[in-house]
Motif scaffolding. Structure first.
Motif, PDB file in Angstrom:
ATOM      1  N   ARG A  32       0.817  -1.219   0.000  1.00 51.14           N
ATOM      2  CA  ARG A  32       0.000   0.000   0.000  1.00 51.14           C
ATOM      3  C   ARG A  32       0.854   1.274   0.000  1.00 51.14           C
ATOM      4  O   ARG A  32       0.591   2.221  -0.710  1.00 51.14           O
ATOM      5  N   ASN A  33       1.863   1.311   0.855  1.00 52.68           N
ATOM      6  CA  ASN A  33       2.776   2.467   0.876  1.00 52.68           C
ATOM      7  C   ASN A  33       4.152   1.997   1.347  1.00 52.68           C
ATOM      8  O   ASN A  33       4.358   0.809   1.582  1.00 52.68           O
ATOM      9  N   SER A  34       5.072   2.939   1.465  1.00 53.98           N
ATOM     10  CA  SER A  34       6.463   2.560   1.767  1.00 53.98           C
ATOM     11  C   SER A  34       6.813   2.734   3.247  1.00 53.98           C
ATOM     12  O   SER A  34       7.986   2.859   3.614  1.00 53.98           O
ATOM     13  N   ALA A  35       5.786   2.726   4.116  1.00 53.56           N
ATOM     14  CA  ALA A  35       6.033   2.828   5.554  1.00 53.56           C
ATOM     15  C   ALA A  35       6.529   1.499   6.113  1.00 53.56           C
ATOM     16  O   ALA A  35       6.447   0.460   5.443  1.00 53.56           O
ATOM     17  N   ASP A  36       7.052   1.541   7.347  1.00 53.83           N
ATOM     18  CA  ASP A  36       7.336   0.337   8.141  1.00 53.83           C
ATOM     19  C   ASP A  36       8.542  -0.469   7.693  1.00 53.83           C
ATOM     20  O   ASP A  36       8.687  -1.621   8.097  1.00 53.83           O
ATOM     21  N   ALA A  37       9.412   0.093   6.854  1.00 53.50           N
ATOM     22  CA  ALA A  37      10.688  -0.564   6.572  1.00 53.50           C
ATOM     23  C   ALA A  37      11.697  -0.063   7.610  1.00 53.50           C
ATOM     24  O   ALA A  37      11.765   1.132   7.881  1.00 53.50           O
ATOM     25  N   VAL A  38      12.454  -0.971   8.201  1.00 56.37           N
ATOM     26  CA  VAL A  38      13.481  -0.586   9.168  1.00 56.37           C
ATOM     27  C   VAL A  38      14.832  -0.538   8.456  1.00 56.37           C
ATOM     28  O   VAL A  38      15.231  -1.508   7.815  1.00 56.37           O
ATOM     29  N   VAL A  39      15.485   0.617   8.532  1.00 55.66           N
ATOM     30  CA  VAL A  39      16.813   0.802   7.939  1.00 55.66           C
ATOM     31  C   VAL A  39      17.804   0.910   9.090  1.00 55.66           C
ATOM     32  O   VAL A  39      17.582   1.687  10.016  1.00 55.66           O
ATOM     33  N   TYR A  40      18.883   0.113   9.049  1.00 57.35           N
ATOM     34  CA  TYR A  40      19.819   0.166  10.175  1.00 57.35           C
ATOM     35  C   TYR A  40      21.228  -0.237   9.763  1.00 57.35           C
ATOM     36  O   TYR A  40      21.426  -0.942   8.774  1.00 57.35           O
ATOM     37  N   ILE A  41      22.186   0.246  10.528  1.00 57.60           N
ATOM     38  CA  ILE A  41      23.582  -0.143  10.307  1.00 57.60           C
ATOM     39  C   ILE A  41      23.817  -1.462  11.029  1.00 57.60           C
ATOM     40  O   ILE A  41      23.525  -1.593  12.225  1.00 57.60           O
ATOM     41  N   ALA A  42      24.321  -2.436  10.281  1.00 56.56           N
ATOM     42  CA  ALA A  42      24.584  -3.763  10.830  1.00 56.56           C
ATOM     43  C   ALA A  42      25.737  -3.703  11.829  1.00 56.56           C
ATOM     44  O   ALA A  42      26.412  -2.675  11.954  1.00 56.56           O
TER      45      ALA A  42
END
Ligand SMILES: [Cu+2]
Length: 192
Positions: A32-42
């Motif tokens: 539906r949209n591009s919300a709720d992706a988690v971006v993080y440094i490993a």
């Protein structure tokens, strides 16, 4: 004593490194949209981060987990609140958080759980089978969750070479090698 002095010096050095903002967009295809992706440094080789003292908060309100996706640093304690006039439960079927089950509690109360491992935990409620939420415990303090337009901002990221990972509840995870130098933009695209 010597060790303490070294620590102070190390902190001083770390503080003097330039830091910037890692930002960009995650295009989430087929949802539906591009919300709720988690971006993080490993995990950064040779670097460890103390568990944060401050608790994070996951609410249950209007029969949904709020926020739907909550990123935290490994070691963080999450307080699970109930803001509804009905009983709620929280449990996770995932081994990375020992399949915890916090029981059932009424409005105004909360129960806590400390995430000791890297984990992508699905949260469920036995009382309301349609309820679903996610806690993503990541190994560094450098993380963000995307807004509906896919944008994210991670502040105070030190300069360096990192692996940046993206996780999403239903889309395939991805990662990129990223060189951070001051304010740095990195975009991603993820799909099923
Ligand atoms: Cu519930």
């Amino acid at each position: 004593m010597k060790l303490a002095l070294c620590s102070v010096l190390a902190l001083g050095l770390a503080g003097s490194l330039s830091a910037g903002e890692l930002h960009g967009k995650v295009a989430c295809k087929g949802v539906r949209n591009s919300a709720d992706a988690v971006v993080y440094i490993a995990a950064i080789p040779g670097k460890t981060f103390a568990a944060p003292a401050k608790h994070a908060e996951m609410d249950q309100k209007n029969l949904v987990f709020a926020p739907h996706v909550l990123p935290i640093q490994v070691g963080t304690t999450v307080d699970f609140k109930n803001d509804d006039s009905v009983l709620h439960n929280v449990f996770s079927p995932d081994a990375c958080c020992n399949r915890f089950n916090l029981g059932t509690w009424p409005k105004g109360q909360s129960r806590s759980y400390t995430f000791k491992n890297e984990c992508q935990a699905t949260l469920l409620c036995k009382v309301h089978p349609e309820m679903e939420g996610f806690i993503v415990a990541v190994p560094t303090p450098y993380y963000a969750v995307t807004k509906a337009d896919g944008s994210y901002v991670i502040k105070n990221v030190p300069d360096g070479q990192f692996t940046v990972k993206v996780w999403h509840p239903t889309l395939k995870a991805t990662q990129k090698a990223v060189k951070v130098a001051g304010n740095t933009q990195v975009d991603f695209e993820i799909a099923r």
